[in-house]
Scaffold this active site. Structure first.
Site, short mmCIF file in Angstrom:
data_model
loop_
_atom_site.label_atom_id
_atom_site.label_comp_id
_atom_site.label_asym_id
_atom_site.label_seq_id
_atom_site.Cartn_x
_atom_site.Cartn_y
_atom_site.Cartn_z
CB THR A 93 36.20 54.16 -45.52
OG1 THR A 93 34.84 54.47 -45.25
CG2 THR A 93 36.77 55.17 -46.50
N GLY A 127 31.55 50.14 -41.10
CA GLY A 127 32.50 51.12 -40.57
C GLY A 127 32.63 51.02 -39.05
CG PHE A 128 34.73 53.56 -35.38
CD1 PHE A 128 34.80 52.67 -34.31
CD2 PHE A 128 34.76 54.93 -35.10
CE1 PHE A 128 34.89 53.13 -33.00
CE2 PHE A 128 34.85 55.40 -33.80
CZ PHE A 128 34.90 54.50 -32.75
CG ASP A 135 27.58 54.34 -53.77
OD1 ASP A 135 27.15 55.07 -52.86
OD2 ASP A 135 28.33 54.75 -54.68
CE1 TYR A 143 32.49 63.37 -42.67
CE2 TYR A 143 33.14 65.10 -41.15
CZ TYR A 143 32.60 63.86 -41.37
OH TYR A 143 32.17 63.09 -40.32
#
Ligand code: UDP
Length: 331
Positions: A39, A14-15, A60, A149
């Site tokens: 993502t 991810g980012f 995962d 979230y």
């Protein structure tokens, strides 16, 4: 030569995860990246595969985690992180924050490793205290669209503190405020990639609501520095890391127009449900405990980020509004 420290980074593609991988590789750690690529993007870490001190597990973290050998540190950064992502995959968002952290903490206990978790300013919800200090308990709607979230992250903090107090696991909690920089996904729906993407494609900039809501944007390198300092501190309670420089979304759109030189205009769209009206970190704790404060101002950070987005291919720029990640989802 002393033996390399071994660090597991979840959400490695991810980012933030990929930027963390780079930082720890640079500091000569042995980095084990883990991601299920819902993502995350392999392009973010491709350059690391040739290195002998990097490994990658396509896994995962909501499922049992097995990592052979010793582990010194675990950074739990796996999670969908943009509102449209967690609206699309709400159950996975809840699972990675709850089952995922449980697995990470269990692994940490077994390996005697220190865990740092990525928490978020979203634990404060739509805050009634401004700026937000770590002592504020927040104003979250558990059954609103962001609840999946926000509550996952709140549970994650509770679970982490429980492992700390009950099992004596060494834990650190960083509450991350809006962060931006290279490797954000252009189509992740967050305001900065949305505006820059629109400017690059020659579309109007979509401001949600009247644009009077505020955010405080921190450049990724500053965040990384804060995380590194927190990981090596002895402070187990949450610490805000973010840039206190606050701006309205309307003003932010104007800054992007200036930066990109686009001739497009701002158009207004409906404000998403439970969109926080204001957000700014109180960073007194980070200053006092970690000797940390942000160094890169928005003008410089935006310039660097724009360069990154400009370097992407047209295909990437024009890719449909969202990543096609459905095929990766395990139900
Ligand atoms: N926003 C906007 N236009 C967009 C995307 C987002 O005006 O195309 C607004 C959004 O409503 C919010 C702010 O920008 O008030 C920041 O949104 P983002 O999704 O980046 O993160 P958040 O801080 O809300 O989690």
């Amino acid at each position: 030569m002393s033996e390399r420290k071994r660090i597991l980074i979840t959400g490695a593609a991810g980012f933030l995860g990929s930027n963390l991988c780079d930082m720890f590789i640079e500091k000569d750690y042995h980095v084990i990246g883990m991601d299920n690529l819902i993502t995350g993007r392999m392009e973010n870490i491709e350059h690391l595969f040739k290195l002998e001190n990097f490994e990658f597990y396509h896994h995962d973290v909501s499922k049992f985690i097995h990592v052979p050998g010793k582990l010194d540190y675990i950074l739990h950064f796996a999670s969908p992180a943009s509102p449209i992502d967690y609206l699309k995959i709400p159950i996975q968002t809840l699972k990675v924050g709850s089952l995922g952290i449980h697995n990470c903490l269990g692994l940490a206990k077994a390996k005697n490793a220190r865990v740092l978790i990525a928490s978020t300013s979203e634990v404060y919800g739509d805050p009634e205290v401004h700026p937000q200090t770590e002592e504020y308990w927040g104003h979250v709607n558990p059954v609103g669209p962001r609840g999946v979230y926000d509550e996952a992250k709140r549970f994650q903090e509770a679970m982490t503190m429980a492992y700390h107090t009950f099992h004596g696991v060494e834990t650190r909690i960083v509450r991350i405020f809006n962060t931006y920089g290279p490797r954000m996904r252009l189509n992740d729906g967050r305001v900065l990639p949305a505006f820059i993407g629109q400017a690059l494609r020659g579309e109007d900039l979509t401001v949600f609501g009247d644009g009077s809501q505020t955010r405080s944007f921190c450049y990724v390198d500053d965040l990384l520095d804060g995380i590194y300092r927190l990981l090596h501190s002895d402070y187990a309670h949450p610490v805000n890391i973010g840039n206190p420089s606050e701006i309205t979304i309307r003003e932010f759109a104007d800054e992007i127009i200036q930066l990109t030189g686009t001739t497009q205009k701002v158009i207004y769209k409906e404000l998403p449900v439970n969109d926080p009206k204001q957000r700014r970190p109180d960073i007194t704790k980070a200053q006092e405990i970690l000797g940390w404060e942000p160094k890169i101002d928005r003008a410089e950070g935006l310039k660097r980020t724009y360069e990154y987005f400009k370097s992407l291919s047209d295909e990437e720029l024009n890719r449909s509004s969202h990543n096609n990640f459905d095929k990766y989802i395990t139900r």
